[in-house]
Design a protein around this motif. Structure first.
Motif, PDB file in Angstrom:
ATOM      1  N   LYS A 140       0.833  -1.207   0.000  1.00  0.00           N
ATOM      2  CA  LYS A 140       0.000   0.000   0.000  1.00  0.00           C
ATOM      3  C   LYS A 140       0.868   1.258   0.000  1.00  0.00           C
ATOM      4  N   GLN A 141       1.929   1.248   0.804  1.00  0.00           N
ATOM      5  CA  GLN A 141       2.838   2.397   0.850  1.00  0.00           C
ATOM      6  C   GLN A 141       3.490   2.629  -0.511  1.00  0.00           C
ATOM      7  N   ARG A 142       3.923   1.544  -1.160  1.00  0.00           N
ATOM      8  CA  ARG A 142       4.578   1.681  -2.464  1.00  0.00           C
ATOM      9  C   ARG A 142       3.612   2.215  -3.509  1.00  0.00           C
ATOM     10  N   LYS A 143       2.374   1.726  -3.489  1.00  0.00           N
ATOM     11  CA  LYS A 143       1.377   2.198  -4.461  1.00  0.00           C
ATOM     12  C   LYS A 143       1.082   3.679  -4.251  1.00  0.00           C
ATOM     13  N   GLY A 147     -10.470  -3.263   0.633  1.00  0.00           N
ATOM     14  CA  GLY A 147     -11.370  -2.222   0.137  1.00  0.00           C
ATOM     15  C   GLY A 147     -12.419  -2.823  -0.797  1.00  0.00           C
ATOM     16  N   GLN A 148     -11.963  -3.730  -1.657  1.00  0.00           N
ATOM     17  CA  GLN A 148     -12.876  -4.411  -2.569  1.00  0.00           C
ATOM     18  C   GLN A 148     -13.834  -5.310  -1.783  1.00  0.00           C
ATOM     19  N   VAL A 149     -13.314  -6.005  -0.786  1.00  0.00           N
ATOM     20  CA  VAL A 149     -14.145  -6.872   0.054  1.00  0.00           C
ATOM     21  C   VAL A 149     -15.217  -6.036   0.741  1.00  0.00           C
ATOM     22  N   SER A 150     -14.815  -4.902   1.284  1.00  0.00           N
ATOM     23  CA  SER A 150     -15.753  -4.011   1.970  1.00  0.00           C
ATOM     24  C   SER A 150     -16.861  -3.553   1.019  1.00  0.00           C
ATOM     25  N   ALA A 151     -16.489  -3.170  -0.195  1.00  0.00           N
ATOM     26  CA  ALA A 151     -17.484  -2.723  -1.170  1.00  0.00           C
ATOM     27  C   ALA A 151     -18.447  -3.852  -1.523  1.00  0.00           C
TER      28      ALA A 151
END
Length: 148
Positions: free
Chosen positions: A58-61, A136-140
């Motif tokens: 996540k940090q790299r992205k 995030g996708q799971v949450s959506a």
């Protein structure tokens, strides 16, 4: 073999092969793991190591998007190269159908019926899907499932 042991073995292999870039990234990973172990005074298991790797991804992205916005393609390329090495230690990502199946199983297990039960579902799914799915996708998908 545990993930930490695999990292150590790969570090030795990279040293012997003279792969400086790969060695540097593995050392960064080991440092992040060690830092968390020292901070929390615990020994990390594979699930916790995966969480550290996910955070690094996540940090790299985030860094890549910031560098691209600032027209620093040279720095963005370095971050992308680090991402490639980190991704080799993450399990294969699940497809949307597999994530939906896991959500269905969690709904059946917890008896979730509406949006108020989202936290309950996330609590069950997060350990199961760690490193295998973008939360995030799971949450959506959970919101979509619980809404209708």
């Amino acid at each position: 073999m545990s993930l930490k042991q695999q990292l150590t073995d790969d570090m030795k292999t990279a040293m012997k092969a003279g792969e400086k870039h790969r060695l540097g990234v593995i050392r960064l990973i080991n440092a992040a793991i060690k830092q968390r172990e020292v901070d929390e005074r615990i020994e990390l298991d594979d699930t916790a190591v995966l969480a550290v790797l996910e955070k690094m991804v996540k940090q790299r992205k985030d860094s890549v998007s910031q560098f691209e916005a600032a027209n620093r393609e040279d720095l963005a390329a370095i971050e992308r190269a680090e991402l490639v090495v980190i991704d080799t230690y993450l399990p294969a990502k699940l497809g949307e159908a597999e994530i939906l199946a896991a959500i269905e199983a969690a709904v059946a297990e917890t008896g979730a019926t509406g949006p108020a039960d989202m936290g309950k579902l996330m609590g069950v799914l997060k350990p199961r899907l760690a490193g295998q799915a973008d939360m995030g996708q799971v949450s959506a998908l959970i919101k979509k499932k619980l809404a209708g």
